[in-house]
Design an enzyme around this catalytic site. Structure first.
Site, PDB file in Angstrom:
ATOM      1  N   ARG A   1      37.574   8.782  40.593  1.00 28.91           N
ATOM      2  CA  ARG A   1      38.846   8.116  40.406  1.00 28.91           C
ATOM      3  C   ARG A   1      38.932   7.346  41.504  1.00 28.91           C
ATOM      4  O   ARG A   1      39.727   7.678  42.695  1.00 28.91           O
ATOM      5  CB  ARG A   1      40.315   9.042  40.267  1.00 28.91           C
ATOM      6  CG  ARG A   1      40.225   9.973  39.053  1.00 28.91           C
ATOM      7  CD  ARG A   1      41.273  10.917  38.955  1.00 28.91           C
ATOM      8  NE  ARG A   1      41.619  11.194  37.703  1.00 28.91           N
ATOM      9  CZ  ARG A   1      41.758  12.623  37.461  1.00 28.91           C
ATOM     10  NH1 ARG A   1      40.932  13.476  38.137  1.00 28.91           N
ATOM     11  NH2 ARG A   1      41.939  12.840  35.847  1.00 28.91           N
TER      12      ARG A   1
ATOM     13  N   ARG B   1      52.888  12.333  29.209  1.00 34.47           N
ATOM     14  CA  ARG B   1      52.054  13.264  30.004  1.00 34.47           C
ATOM     15  C   ARG B   1      52.937  13.939  31.073  1.00 34.47           C
ATOM     16  O   ARG B   1      52.390  15.216  31.567  1.00 34.47           O
ATOM     17  CB  ARG B   1      50.665  12.985  30.326  1.00 34.47           C
ATOM     18  CG  ARG B   1      50.734  11.861  31.486  1.00 34.47           C
ATOM     19  CD  ARG B   1      49.339  11.401  31.524  1.00 34.47           C
ATOM     20  NE  ARG B   1      48.706  12.163  32.614  1.00 34.47           N
ATOM     21  CZ  ARG B   1      47.513  11.512  33.037  1.00 34.47           C
ATOM     22  NH1 ARG B   1      46.986  10.361  32.641  1.00 34.47           N
ATOM     23  NH2 ARG B   1      46.737  12.177  34.103  1.00 34.47           N
TER      24      ARG B   1
ATOM     25  N   HIS C   1      49.865  15.154  37.729  1.00 31.62           N
ATOM     26  CA  HIS C   1      49.068  14.998  38.547  1.00 31.62           C
ATOM     27  C   HIS C   1      49.236  16.547  39.292  1.00 31.62           C
ATOM     28  O   HIS C   1      48.210  17.076  40.052  1.00 31.62           O
ATOM     29  CB  HIS C   1      49.118  13.911  39.403  1.00 31.62           C
ATOM     30  CG  HIS C   1      47.900  12.949  38.684  1.00 31.62           C
ATOM     31  ND1 HIS C   1      46.639  12.884  38.811  1.00 31.62           N
ATOM     32  CD2 HIS C   1      48.463  11.874  37.725  1.00 31.62           C
ATOM     33  CE1 HIS C   1      46.265  11.860  38.018  1.00 31.62           C
ATOM     34  NE2 HIS C   1      47.182  11.434  37.350  1.00 31.62           N
TER      35      HIS C   1
ATOM     36  N   ASN D   1      43.548  13.116  28.567  1.00 31.00           N
ATOM     37  CA  ASN D   1      44.976  13.158  29.150  1.00 31.00           C
ATOM     38  C   ASN D   1      45.747  12.005  28.520  1.00 31.00           C
ATOM     39  O   ASN D   1      46.844  12.172  28.148  1.00 31.00           O
ATOM     40  CB  ASN D   1      45.008  13.346  30.612  1.00 31.00           C
ATOM     41  CG  ASN D   1      44.177  14.144  31.450  1.00 31.00           C
ATOM     42  OD1 ASN D   1      43.714  15.289  30.826  1.00 31.00           O
ATOM     43  ND2 ASN D   1      43.948  13.923  32.767  1.00 31.00           N
ATOM     44  N   ASP D   2      45.148  10.870  28.869  1.00 32.82           N
ATOM     45  CA  ASP D   2      45.917   9.728  28.272  1.00 32.82           C
ATOM     46  C   ASP D   2      45.561   9.569  26.920  1.00 32.82           C
ATOM     47  O   ASP D   2      46.982   9.355  26.034  1.00 32.82           O
ATOM     48  CB  ASP D   2      45.401   8.522  28.987  1.00 32.82           C
ATOM     49  CG  ASP D   2      46.226   8.206  30.515  1.00 32.82           C
ATOM     50  OD1 ASP D   2      47.353   8.232  30.351  1.00 32.82           O
ATOM     51  OD2 ASP D   2      45.308   7.949  31.319  1.00 32.82           O
TER      52      ASP D   2
ATOM     53  N   ARG E   1      34.856   5.308  37.881  1.00 33.91           N
ATOM     54  CA  ARG E   1      35.841   4.244  37.153  1.00 33.91           C
ATOM     55  C   ARG E   1      36.601   3.108  38.127  1.00 33.91           C
ATOM     56  O   ARG E   1      36.924   3.482  39.242  1.00 33.91           O
ATOM     57  CB  ARG E   1      37.113   5.448  36.792  1.00 33.91           C
ATOM     58  CG  ARG E   1      38.286   4.698  36.239  1.00 33.91           C
ATOM     59  CD  ARG E   1      39.111   5.671  35.542  1.00 33.91           C
ATOM     60  NE  ARG E   1      39.943   6.265  36.444  1.00 33.91           N
ATOM     61  CZ  ARG E   1      40.889   7.038  36.218  1.00 33.91           C
ATOM     62  NH1 ARG E   1      40.802   7.778  35.043  1.00 33.91           N
ATOM     63  NH2 ARG E   1      41.691   7.673  37.191  1.00 33.91           N
TER      64      ARG E   1
ATOM     65  N   GLU F   1      40.601   6.141  26.138  1.00 35.74           N
ATOM     66  CA  GLU F   1      42.010   6.810  26.600  1.00 35.74           C
ATOM     67  C   GLU F   1      43.106   6.415  25.544  1.00 35.74           C
ATOM     68  O   GLU F   1      44.054   6.748  25.145  1.00 35.74           O
ATOM     69  CB  GLU F   1      42.429   6.389  27.771  1.00 35.74           C
ATOM     70  CG  GLU F   1      41.698   6.797  28.583  1.00 35.74           C
ATOM     71  CD  GLU F   1      41.983   6.408  30.208  1.00 35.74           C
ATOM     72  OE1 GLU F   1      42.198   7.276  30.842  1.00 35.74           O
ATOM     73  OE2 GLU F   1      41.793   5.267  30.559  1.00 35.74           O
TER      74      GLU F   1
ATOM     75  N   CYS G   1      36.024  13.601  30.275  1.00 34.91           N
ATOM     76  CA  CYS G   1      36.660  13.725  31.757  1.00 34.91           C
ATOM     77  C   CYS G   1      38.005  13.983  31.724  1.00 34.91           C
ATOM     78  O   CYS G   1      38.602  14.141  33.013  1.00 34.91           O
ATOM     79  CB  CYS G   1      35.995  12.545  32.583  1.00 34.91           C
ATOM     80  SG  CYS G   1      37.137  11.074  32.134  1.00 34.91           S
TER      81      CYS G   1
END
Ligand code: PEP
Ligand code: MG
Length: 567
Positions: free
Chosen positions: A294, A453, A194, A442-443, A330, A419, A492
């Site tokens: 998010r 990650r 993040h 990302n996931d 989401r 994901e 995304c």
């Protein structure tokens, strides 16, 4: 450029936020260590020692007030709250009592008094428990003054600087002022941590995961040049290098809400947002809608589940920023790197593989129900086209259950994130239920490569350029193409913000790309330089590669525009 024009030494890390910037290094002070239990020397003036605590607290309070006056928004509020805590006599008077009663050093007394106060606040729960973090922050600052140690937190310099730190805590990142911190380097952290996402959102060139050895060579006050695209740090850069960096930084590209390839095939370029302010910035940046809201970002600090009304008040202004446009929401993605105290169990051994995201509905189904209720109300009261999706869907049965539940609240366009590798592999089945899917690269990358990650040391594995990730994405797009749904797959994850990878994603069949608003103009410029056929050809090149770096280099070599634009 000749050798004489170049700096002599180049260090490497993982470039996570593009751009070239030069400036002096400012190092973040290491955390304050617990002072040893020690008595004052014989004959010490106990009262004078106790008084030093009050003087140090006052100095900390004044310093925080000065910083607060210069900070913006959330950063200012944070600093003001901490300053109030430093002014509160509870901590200082109990520490002074410890010095007088037990004859221990002032720094040890402050540490012990702060610990008792923080533990007491934690036992009260709720808002009071949150304040324990401020107590520990004030404690560290007072101990720093008492022991002459560097002040913890974001350093200050009169001129803009490049921040060097081990990693940045969420509280530090709220204090990052992009006018002061013009670039940053962290020795820890991975490309989709993040911290990296935040750097991109703020548009600050950044490099993470350099390792300690590299970070050590960045000396306080020395001028370095940072290339956040390539992940390179030049020590002792030449005047010519610095001039070119300034020239590139002065070019401002714009996006006009018309994402498409050179041959006019529309590619929706959407924004990732976490709150209403992000949404308004995204609208101003020309985003064609929101591709990822998010929602958990609205409630990260809250110990209790927010009420339906509070949630409505958080969602409605986000929707209002995009009247008539698509807003993909989401549902709460709680867990792993984003724990929500009211939803996640922090004692799990493997939180990334645990009861996180949509899985929390197994334990707390009412939280999902309340969120859908709030979303449906906010959607009904605004003109946005609200799509809703759940994170971490793993099986077609979950896709069915979630989309049915969402539709039962009147949220008619319901989908899922891809994901988990199983969701990509089973895409053809998923699209029997889901109206759309958004790939969270990302996931997806962390799970395909089995590489955390957050870990900089595994960054070579943890990149969406991994051909294995791209092959799974192709399976997902092919599975979607077999369904009747129109353009159902978007991306995304951070991959969408990499202009070279964006071209590959479009070639694989992805119809929309959602990213931080800052990346929209760059991605748009590169997409407008290629046709859909070019995209397919470049996707084939990437898919045929064996290694991530090989795929990245092969695709970039076909896109000379990247070098021209400094991307
Ligand atoms: C992702 O996993 O790619 C994603 C977009 O979700 P987050 O980064 O919030 O986990
Ligand atoms: Mg994710």
């Amino acid at each position: 450029m000749t050798a004489a024009e170049n700096s002599t030494l180049t260090l490497h890390g993982i470039g996570v936020s593009p751009g070239r910037v030069g400036g002096p290094v400012a190092r973040m002070a290491p955390g304050i260590e617990e002072p040893a239990v020690a008595n004052l020397p014989a004959g010490a003036d106990v009262d004078a020692e106790a008084e030093r605590i009050a003087a140090a607290a006052l100095k900390v309070k004044k310093g925080l007030e000065l910083s607060a006056a210069e900070a913006k928004d959330e950063g200012r509020t944070l600093l003001e709250t901490t300053a109030q805590m430093a002014a509160d006599p509870t901590l200082t008077s109990s520490a002074q009592a410890l010095v007088r009663d037990r004859g221990i050093t002032p720094e040890r007394a402050v540490w012990e008094a702060a610990d008792s106060l923080a533990t007491m606040l934690e036992s009260l729960g709720g808002y009071m428990a949150e304040r324990s973090r401020d107590v520990r922050d004030v404690r560290d600052r007072i101990v720093a003054v008492l022991t002459d140690a560097p002040m913890p937190g974001i350093p200050t310099r009169p001129e803009p600087f490049i921040l060097v730190a081990a990693d940045l805590a969420p509280a530090d990142t709220a204090l990052l002022d992009p006018d002061k911190v013009i670039g940053f380097v962290t020795s820890e952290g991975g490309p989709t941590s993040h911290t990296a996402i935040l750097a991109r959102a703020l548009g600050i060139p950044a490099i993470v995961g350099t390792g300690e050895e590299v970070a050590k060579q960045l000396i306080e006050g020395e001028i370095v040049l940072l290339d956040g695209t390539k992940g390179e740090i030049f020590l002792d850069p030449s005047e010519e290098q610095l001039r070119k960096a300034r020239e590139l930084a002065s070019v401002v590209r714009e996006f006009h809400g018309d994402g498409a390839t050179a041959d006019g095939i529309e590619v929706q370029l959407l924004a990732n947002v976490g709150d209403a302010e992000d949404a308004r910035k995204a609208a101003a940046a020309g985003a064609m809608g929101i591709g990822l809201f998010r929602t958990e970002f609205c409630f990260l600090d809250q110990p209790e589940e927010p009420s339906v009304e509070d949630q409505y008040n958080s969602y409605r202004p986000v929707f209002e920023a995009f009247p008539g446009k698509k807003v993909v929401v989401r549902t709460l993605d709680a867990g792993a790197d984003k724990p929500l105290p009211f939803l996640t169990d922090t004692s799990e051994a493997n939180p990334a593989l645990g009861v996180r995201a949509y899985r929390t509905a197994r334990r707390s189904p009412e939280v999902l129900e309340h969120q859908l209720e709030a979303l449906a109300k906010a959607a009904a009261d605004t003109d946005a086209k609200v799509w809703v999706m759940a994170p971490m869907i793993s099986t077609p049965a979950e896709a069915k259950a979630f989309t049915e539940k969402a539709r039962s609240y009147g949220l008619d366009f319901a989908g899922m994130m891809i994901e988990v590798p199983s969701a990509a592999a089973m895409a053809d089945h998923m699209f029997k239920y889901a109206d759309f899917a958004s790939v969270g690269t990302n996931d997806l990358t962390q799970y395909v490569m089995a590489a955390d990650r957050m870990l900089g040391s595994l960054a070579d594995l943890n990149t969406p350029w991994q051909p294995a990730v791209l092959r799974l994405l192709k399976i997902a797009c092919d599975g979607a193409a077999a369904s009747e749904k129109k353009s159902p797959v978007g991306v995304c994850g951070e991959a969408a913000a990499d202009p070279a990878l964006a071209v590959v994603l479009v070639g694989l069949g992805v119809a929309s790309l959602s990213m931080t608003s800052r990346a929209l103009a760059d991605v748009d410029a590169v997409l407008k330089s290629v046709t859909r056929e070019d995209c397919k050809r470049l996707a084939d090149i990437a898919l045929a590669c064996a290694e991530a770096e090989e795929a990245r280099a092969a695709v970039r070599a076909e896109l000379p525009i990247l070098e021209e634009l400094g991307l």
